[in-house]
Design a protein around this motif. Structure first.
Motif, PDB file in Angstrom:
ATOM      1  N   VAL A  24      38.491  43.613  46.716  1.00  0.00           N
ATOM      2  CA  VAL A  24      39.698  43.040  46.602  1.00  0.00           C
ATOM      3  C   VAL A  24      39.701  41.789  45.577  1.00  0.00           C
ATOM      4  CG1 VAL A  24      41.658  41.906  47.799  1.00  0.00           C
ATOM      5  CG2 VAL A  24      40.824  44.041  48.569  1.00  0.00           C
ATOM      6  N   PHE A  25      38.811  40.810  45.999  1.00  0.00           N
ATOM      7  CA  PHE A  25      38.604  39.740  45.295  1.00  0.00           C
ATOM      8  C   PHE A  25      38.209  39.745  43.596  1.00  0.00           C
ATOM      9  CE2 PHE A  25      36.126  36.064  43.722  1.00  0.00           C
ATOM     10  CZ  PHE A  25      36.776  35.014  44.017  1.00  0.00           C
ATOM     11  N   ILE A  26      37.431  40.831  43.614  1.00  0.00           N
ATOM     12  CA  ILE A  26      37.014  41.201  42.284  1.00  0.00           C
ATOM     13  C   ILE A  26      38.053  41.668  41.317  1.00  0.00           C
ATOM     14  CG2 ILE A  26      35.608  42.338  40.724  1.00  0.00           C
ATOM     15  CD1 ILE A  26      33.619  42.015  42.669  1.00  0.00           C
ATOM     16  N   SER A  27      39.030  42.459  42.136  1.00  0.00           N
ATOM     17  CA  SER A  27      40.104  43.219  41.306  1.00  0.00           C
ATOM     18  C   SER A  27      41.368  42.538  41.132  1.00  0.00           C
ATOM     19  CB  SER A  27      40.565  44.343  42.163  1.00  0.00           C
ATOM     20  OG  SER A  27      40.897  44.034  43.413  1.00  0.00           O
ATOM     21  N   ARG A  28      41.154  41.383  41.460  1.00  0.00           N
ATOM     22  CA  ARG A  28      42.265  40.421  40.917  1.00  0.00           C
ATOM     23  C   ARG A  28      42.194  40.262  39.288  1.00  0.00           C
ATOM     24  NH1 ARG A  28      42.309  35.095  44.294  1.00  0.00           N
ATOM     25  NH2 ARG A  28      40.280  34.815  43.337  1.00  0.00           N
ATOM     26  N   ASN A  29      41.002  40.119  38.966  1.00  0.00           N
ATOM     27  CA  ASN A  29      40.658  39.722  37.639  1.00  0.00           C
ATOM     28  C   ASN A  29      40.432  41.131  36.995  1.00  0.00           C
ATOM     29  OD1 ASN A  29      40.312  38.881  34.773  1.00  0.00           O
ATOM     30  ND2 ASN A  29      39.405  37.174  35.486  1.00  0.00           N
ATOM     31  N   VAL A  30      41.220  41.905  36.435  1.00  0.00           N
ATOM     32  CA  VAL A  30      40.950  43.145  35.908  1.00  0.00           C
ATOM     33  C   VAL A  30      40.052  42.983  34.445  1.00  0.00           C
ATOM     34  CG1 VAL A  30      41.650  45.330  35.052  1.00  0.00           C
ATOM     35  CG2 VAL A  30      42.969  44.329  36.800  1.00  0.00           C
ATOM     36  N   ASN A  31      40.492  41.966  33.909  1.00  0.00           N
ATOM     37  CA  ASN A  31      39.567  41.885  32.490  1.00  0.00           C
ATOM     38  C   ASN A  31      38.345  41.616  32.814  1.00  0.00           C
ATOM     39  OD1 ASN A  31      42.061  41.818  31.022  1.00  0.00           O
ATOM     40  ND2 ASN A  31      42.806  39.733  31.246  1.00  0.00           N
ATOM     41  N   THR A  32      37.756  40.872  33.924  1.00  0.00           N
ATOM     42  CA  THR A  32      36.475  40.616  34.185  1.00  0.00           C
ATOM     43  C   THR A  32      35.584  41.975  34.494  1.00  0.00           C
ATOM     44  OG1 THR A  32      36.838  38.655  35.195  1.00  0.00           O
ATOM     45  CG2 THR A  32      34.797  39.459  35.574  1.00  0.00           C
ATOM     46  N   ILE A  33      36.170  43.014  35.026  1.00  0.00           N
ATOM     47  CA  ILE A  33      35.630  44.223  35.053  1.00  0.00           C
ATOM     48  C   ILE A  33      35.742  44.886  33.678  1.00  0.00           C
ATOM     49  CG2 ILE A  33      35.682  46.438  36.199  1.00  0.00           C
ATOM     50  CD1 ILE A  33      37.101  45.013  38.666  1.00  0.00           C
ATOM     51  N   ARG A  34      36.698  45.005  33.084  1.00  0.00           N
ATOM     52  CA  ARG A  34      36.821  45.756  31.868  1.00  0.00           C
ATOM     53  C   ARG A  34      35.708  45.097  30.731  1.00  0.00           C
ATOM     54  NH1 ARG A  34      43.283  46.274  30.747  1.00  0.00           N
ATOM     55  NH2 ARG A  34      43.590  47.968  32.361  1.00  0.00           N
ATOM     56  N   LEU A  35      35.542  43.724  30.661  1.00  0.00           N
ATOM     57  CA  LEU A  35      34.664  43.072  29.888  1.00  0.00           C
ATOM     58  C   LEU A  35      33.141  43.457  30.241  1.00  0.00           C
ATOM     59  CD1 LEU A  35      36.191  39.526  29.234  1.00  0.00           C
ATOM     60  CD2 LEU A  35      36.167  41.491  27.689  1.00  0.00           C
ATOM     61  N   ASN A  36      32.866  43.733  31.287  1.00  0.00           N
ATOM     62  CA  ASN A  36      31.219  43.835  31.825  1.00  0.00           C
ATOM     63  C   ASN A  36      31.139  45.374  31.957  1.00  0.00           C
ATOM     64  OD1 ASN A  36      30.152  40.944  32.366  1.00  0.00           O
ATOM     65  ND2 ASN A  36      32.095  41.037  32.990  1.00  0.00           N
ATOM     66  N   SER A  37      32.116  46.046  32.252  1.00  0.00           N
ATOM     67  CA  SER A  37      31.358  47.538  32.452  1.00  0.00           C
ATOM     68  C   SER A  37      31.552  48.136  31.181  1.00  0.00           C
ATOM     69  CB  SER A  37      32.688  48.242  33.292  1.00  0.00           C
ATOM     70  OG  SER A  37      34.101  48.291  32.490  1.00  0.00           O
ATOM     71  N   PRO A  38      30.826  49.326  31.196  1.00  0.00           N
ATOM     72  CA  PRO A  38      30.434  49.904  30.108  1.00  0.00           C
ATOM     73  C   PRO A  38      31.807  50.930  29.389  1.00  0.00           C
ATOM     74  CG  PRO A  38      28.910  50.564  31.573  1.00  0.00           C
ATOM     75  CD  PRO A  38      29.647  49.509  32.221  1.00  0.00           C
ATOM     76  N   VAL A  39      32.044  50.539  28.257  1.00  0.00           N
ATOM     77  CA  VAL A  39      33.228  51.375  27.684  1.00  0.00           C
ATOM     78  C   VAL A  39      33.340  52.618  28.053  1.00  0.00           C
ATOM     79  CG1 VAL A  39      34.769  51.587  25.513  1.00  0.00           C
ATOM     80  CG2 VAL A  39      33.109  49.508  25.764  1.00  0.00           C
ATOM     81  N   SER A  40      32.564  53.466  27.906  1.00  0.00           N
ATOM     82  CA  SER A  40      32.426  54.967  28.050  1.00  0.00           C
ATOM     83  C   SER A  40      32.294  55.282  29.447  1.00  0.00           C
ATOM     84  CB  SER A  40      31.473  55.801  27.315  1.00  0.00           C
ATOM     85  OG  SER A  40      31.887  55.474  25.932  1.00  0.00           O
ATOM     86  N   LEU A  41      32.491  54.464  30.345  1.00  0.00           N
ATOM     87  CA  LEU A  41      32.170  54.739  31.725  1.00  0.00           C
ATOM     88  C   LEU A  41      32.966  55.804  32.380  1.00  0.00           C
ATOM     89  CD1 LEU A  41      30.501  53.682  34.529  1.00  0.00           C
ATOM     90  CD2 LEU A  41      32.595  52.271  35.116  1.00  0.00           C
ATOM     91  N   GLY A  42      32.401  56.915  32.948  1.00  0.00           N
ATOM     92  CA  GLY A  42      33.247  57.903  33.527  1.00  0.00           C
ATOM     93  C   GLY A  42      33.912  59.101  32.696  1.00  0.00           C
ATOM     94  N   ARG A  43      33.650  58.645  31.392  1.00  0.00           N
ATOM     95  CA  ARG A  43      34.366  59.412  30.228  1.00  0.00           C
ATOM     96  C   ARG A  43      33.302  60.410  29.641  1.00  0.00           C
ATOM     97  NH1 ARG A  43      34.767  58.748  24.684  1.00  0.00           N
ATOM     98  NH2 ARG A  43      34.095  56.649  24.754  1.00  0.00           N
ATOM     99  N   ALA A  44      33.738  61.883  29.916  1.00  0.00           N
ATOM    100  CA  ALA A  44      32.821  62.859  29.468  1.00  0.00           C
ATOM    101  C   ALA A  44      32.545  62.905  27.969  1.00  0.00           C
ATOM    102  CB  ALA A  44      33.255  64.126  29.859  1.00  0.00           C
ATOM    103  N   TYR A  45      31.397  63.159  27.536  1.00  0.00           N
ATOM    104  CA  TYR A  45      30.886  63.053  26.261  1.00  0.00           C
ATOM    105  C   TYR A  45      30.963  64.722  25.636  1.00  0.00           C
ATOM    106  CZ  TYR A  45      28.634  62.612  21.700  1.00  0.00           C
ATOM    107  OH  TYR A  45      28.278  63.181  20.316  1.00  0.00           O
ATOM    108  N   ARG A  46      31.688  65.131  24.607  1.00  0.00           N
ATOM    109  CA  ARG A  46      31.567  66.557  24.082  1.00  0.00           C
ATOM    110  C   ARG A  46      31.347  66.395  22.674  1.00  0.00           C
ATOM    111  NH1 ARG A  46      35.941  66.153  27.215  1.00  0.00           N
ATOM    112  NH2 ARG A  46      35.801  67.707  29.097  1.00  0.00           N
ATOM    113  N   PRO A  47      29.793  66.406  22.169  1.00  0.00           N
ATOM    114  CA  PRO A  47      29.383  66.352  20.895  1.00  0.00           C
ATOM    115  C   PRO A  47      30.098  67.415  20.004  1.00  0.00           C
ATOM    116  CG  PRO A  47      27.626  67.348  22.174  1.00  0.00           C
ATOM    117  CD  PRO A  47      28.833  66.738  23.151  1.00  0.00           C
ATOM    118  N   ASP A  48      30.467  66.971  18.793  1.00  0.00           N
ATOM    119  CA  ASP A  48      31.018  67.963  17.868  1.00  0.00           C
ATOM    120  C   ASP A  48      30.127  69.011  17.553  1.00  0.00           C
ATOM    121  OD1 ASP A  48      33.397  66.504  18.172  1.00  0.00           O
ATOM    122  OD2 ASP A  48      32.922  65.241  16.417  1.00  0.00           O
TER     123      ASP A  48
END
Length: 221
Positions: A197-221
């Motif tokens: 709860v304390f961390i989620s107050r600042n969503v930008n902190t999580i977004r800046l540090n988490s991998p951009v493709s976290l949880g996103r499936a990758y399908r090569p062309d």
């Protein structure tokens, strides 16, 4: 590729059921107890020696793994490739890296680390096996990654923080603190919720540090 969240939940439920089925013959069977491994001379240092150098073998292994993973992620070429795949798998694929294979290898390594944690529970923490003995600690580990914003050093600090809260309940019970055992057992999970709860107050902190493709499936062309 399937949705990673749904796949993870399905594998978790499957693993719980499989472990209960395979481990049934070993339920409540006492396992060999392995005592702490003392490092000569260092374990005799007042206070610090007992805390750092009189631990179970897997504790020392965890320190070595922390150092190795930190070096791998930030000092090696392979670690740079792995982090680049977490940020932009399309770019990594474009320059010839096998994104799917590397993702699978990273997942297998994470699973192996979870297996070591389970081995510690049944071999050192409580020298026996019982169905459900993990008691949701894996979810705390998952929350710990978010708490640490995907940084190995913060993960280690957070792990000891949550571990300290877990041990505190036993000291409280042994000291005769007038609190119900159910509440004391819930302390690690309550601490996890408070931290998230304390961390989620600042969503930008999580977004800046988490991998951009976290949880996103990758399908090569």
């Amino acid at each position: 590729m399937a949705n990673q969240v749904a796949s993870g939940l399905a594998l978790t439920l499957f693993g719980v059921g499989l472990s209960a089925f395979v481990g049934k013959p070993f339920e409540s069977v006492s396992l060999p107890h392995y005592g702490p491994l003392e490092i000569p001379y260092l374990s005799q240092i007042p206070v610090v020696g007992t805390i750092l150098f009189k631990q179970h073998a897997l504790v020392y292994v965890s320190w070595a793994l922390f150092a190795g993973v930190s070096w791998f992620l930030y000092k090696s070429r392979a670690g740079l490739v792995l982090r680049s795949i977490g940020e932009s798998p399309e770019s990594a694929h474009a320059i010839g890296y096998p994104v799917i294979r590397i993702r699978y290898l990273a997942t297998l390594f994470g699973g192996a680390m979870a297996g070591l944690a389970g081995a510690h529970l049944s071999e050192f923490y409580a020298p026996m096996w019982a169905e459900g003995m993990v008691a949701g600690r894996g979810w705390i580990a998952l929350a710990l990654v978010v708490f640490a914003t995907w940084r190995p050093a913060r993960v280690m600090v957070g792990a000891y923080l949550f571990g300290g809260v877990t041990i505190a309940q036993f000291f409280a019970q042994g000291s005769g603190v007038a609190v119900t055992s159910q509440l004391l057992s819930a302390l690690p999970y309550l601490a996890t919720i408070v931290v998230l709860v304390f961390i989620s107050r600042n969503v930008n902190t999580i977004r800046l540090n988490s991998p951009v493709s976290l949880g996103r499936a990758y399908r090569p062309d």
